[in-house]
Design an enzyme around this catalytic site. Structure first.
Site, PDB file in Angstrom:
ATOM      1  N   GLU A  52       0.810  -1.226   0.000  1.00  0.00           N
ATOM      2  CA  GLU A  52       0.000   0.000   0.000  1.00  0.00           C
ATOM      3  C   GLU A  52       0.846   1.280   0.000  1.00  0.00           C
ATOM      4  OE1 GLU A  52      -3.054  -0.531  -0.521  1.00  0.00           O
ATOM      5  OE2 GLU A  52      -3.026  -2.692  -0.077  1.00  0.00           O
ATOM      6  N   HIS A  77     -11.783  -1.201 -12.891  1.00  0.00           N
ATOM      7  CA  HIS A  77     -12.952  -1.690 -12.149  1.00  0.00           C
ATOM      8  C   HIS A  77     -13.602  -0.550 -11.357  1.00  0.00           C
ATOM      9  CE1 HIS A  77     -15.534  -3.880  -9.435  1.00  0.00           C
ATOM     10  NE2 HIS A  77     -14.843  -3.452  -8.386  1.00  0.00           N
ATOM     11  N   HIS A 131     -15.112  -3.197  -2.318  1.00  0.00           N
ATOM     12  CA  HIS A 131     -14.387  -2.000  -1.860  1.00  0.00           C
ATOM     13  C   HIS A 131     -15.266  -1.198  -0.895  1.00  0.00           C
ATOM     14  CE1 HIS A 131     -10.431  -0.614  -3.104  1.00  0.00           C
ATOM     15  NE2 HIS A 131     -10.786   0.604  -2.785  1.00  0.00           N
ATOM     16  N   TYR A 164      -1.913  -7.195  -8.536  1.00  0.00           N
ATOM     17  CA  TYR A 164      -2.894  -6.243  -9.066  1.00  0.00           C
ATOM     18  C   TYR A 164      -3.480  -6.712 -10.405  1.00  0.00           C
ATOM     19  CZ  TYR A 164      -1.529  -2.705  -5.568  1.00  0.00           C
ATOM     20  OH  TYR A 164      -1.291  -2.019  -4.409  1.00  0.00           O
ATOM     21  N   THR A 195      -7.400  -5.023   4.863  1.00  0.00           N
ATOM     22  CA  THR A 195      -8.513  -5.748   5.489  1.00  0.00           C
ATOM     23  C   THR A 195      -8.818  -7.037   4.734  1.00  0.00           C
ATOM     24  OG1 THR A 195      -9.449  -3.652   6.276  1.00  0.00           O
ATOM     25  CG2 THR A 195     -10.908  -5.556   6.257  1.00  0.00           C
ATOM     26  N   GLY A 206      -7.438  -3.120   0.986  1.00  0.00           N
ATOM     27  CA  GLY A 206      -6.460  -4.156   0.677  1.00  0.00           C
ATOM     28  C   GLY A 206      -5.986  -4.890   1.915  1.00  0.00           C
ATOM     29  N   ASP A 260     -10.751   3.651   2.760  1.00  0.00           N
ATOM     30  CA  ASP A 260      -9.337   3.289   2.743  1.00  0.00           C
ATOM     31  C   ASP A 260      -9.161   2.001   3.548  1.00  0.00           C
ATOM     32  OD1 ASP A 260      -6.646   3.406   2.291  1.00  0.00           O
ATOM     33  OD2 ASP A 260      -6.239   5.124   3.585  1.00  0.00           O
TER      34      ASP A 260
END
Length: 349
Positions: free
Chosen positions: A145, A231, A274, A313, A283, A281, A278
């Site tokens: 991240e 996406h 999502h 990714y 989580t 990723g 924030d």
């Protein structure tokens, strides 16, 4: 179903008022569910199965049976209609079943063999080994991240309480928070097959604590875009419904899929929704590893270097935009295989 609910509640030593409070359902409705005068919704079935520790599948079958009998009664054509419905369900199940490629089946067999081998060396395991591997996981997950701390700096912040010159407060908090989140999912491991909305929000709250406190442990209220991805996540107003379906999917499939595939699916499904502003990723990877650890597997550590990050990714992008999860499943399975091989090599040195 009414006796199932009542018996389970009494075995837990709960009054209807107490269960109603825990489930967020009106007390009068709980009484009606138990007397059979009202039927719970699917969402209420999930809540009740978790709170009363009733097997979801058992409760769901009882609920569906009563629903079917209520709808069709003893109509002369009812049995014929049920036979037609059964054939159609079987057809749809065949069409929608997850087909594993030869490559996936091969690596899953290798993983199963390695896990058996690891289990035979568990007596050599130690707190120090687990602590070192968890530190590496925190370092790599944060590096994905954009956190610029080195592994040594991450160790100094977490285990020595030091402040690293030139690193932001956010980077310090990301290291501390992620390590605490690992501690939390280890606590959850003691709960068999545990995964619910409360746990997920608690994990996210730990990840963003002190960083974006107003959004920590809360679903997003605005539309978001994923940087570098085509996406488009669902609109904010759809997030609660998407998350409800996410947990329903888990309850239905948690004992049907190979643990590595289940963990990868739950990771991909969450990151695709999502649900947070924030921390999605981190989580998602924690949820994946909670599932793996509950099943006795070591953490699947995705490295944060450029090559691994891009591969990660790209596999996610294909899963999200082309609805083809093969590459993502293979990527996660490979990471788990590597984790098993490394763990075994450490224990047998």
């Amino acid at each position: 179903m009414k006796s199932l609910l009542k018996n389970a509640r009494e075995q837990k030593g709960l009054k209807t008022r107490e269960l109603a409070q825990l489930a967020g359902i009106d007390q009068a409705l709980i009484s009606k569910f138990e007397s059979g005068t009202r039927k719970p919704t699917k969402d209420q079935i999930i809540k009740l199965s978790q709170l009363l520790e009733i097997d979801y599948e058992t409760l769901m079958i009882a609920w569906l049976k009563e629903k079917i009998l209520y709808e069709i009664g003893d109509d002369d054509l009812a049995l014929k209609a049920l036979k037609v419905a059964e054939d159609e369900i079987k057809y749809n199940k065949t069409v929608s079943n997850l087909k594993l490629s030869t490559s996936l089946e091969k690596i899953l067999k290798e993983i199963d063999f390695l896990k058996e081998k690891l289990d035979s060396f568990r007596q050599f395991d130690s707190f120090k080994i687990k602590q070192a591997l968890e530190l590496e996981y925190t370092f790599e997950s944060n590096r994905i991240e954009g956190n610029t701390m080195t592994l040594r700096e991450t160790d100094m912040v977490i285990n020595e309480g030091l402040t690293i010159s030139g690193k932001s407060m956010r980077e310090h908090l990301e290291a501390i928070n992620h390590q605490e989140a690992i501690g939390f999912i280890k606590e959850l491991m003691s709960k068999s097959n545990s995964l619910n909305e409360r746990d997920l929000l608690s994990i996210h709250n730990l990840i963003l604590r002190g960083i974006i406190p107003e959004d920590a442990g809360r679903y997003r209220k605005v539309q978001v875009m994923i940087q570098g991805s085509t996406h488009m996540p669902p609109q904010a107003l759809m997030v609660p419904q998407e998350m409800e379906e996410y947990f329903i999917w888990y309850e239905i499939n948690k004992n049907k899929l190979h643990p590595v595939i289940l963990a990868a699916e739950m990771h991909e499904r969450l990151i695709t929704i999502h649900p947070f502003i924030d921390g999605n990723g981190r989580t998602s990877r924690l949820i994946m590893n909670l599932i793996l650890m509950q099943k006795g597997y070591p953490i699947a550590n995705i490295k944060g270097d450029y090559e691994n990050r891009m591969q990660y990714y790209q596999a996610l992008e294909i899963a999200q935009t082309k609805k083809d999860k093969e590459d993502f499943f293979l990527f996660i399975a490979q990471r788990e295989k590597e984790s098993l091989e490394r763990y075994i090599s450490i224990l047998t040195q």
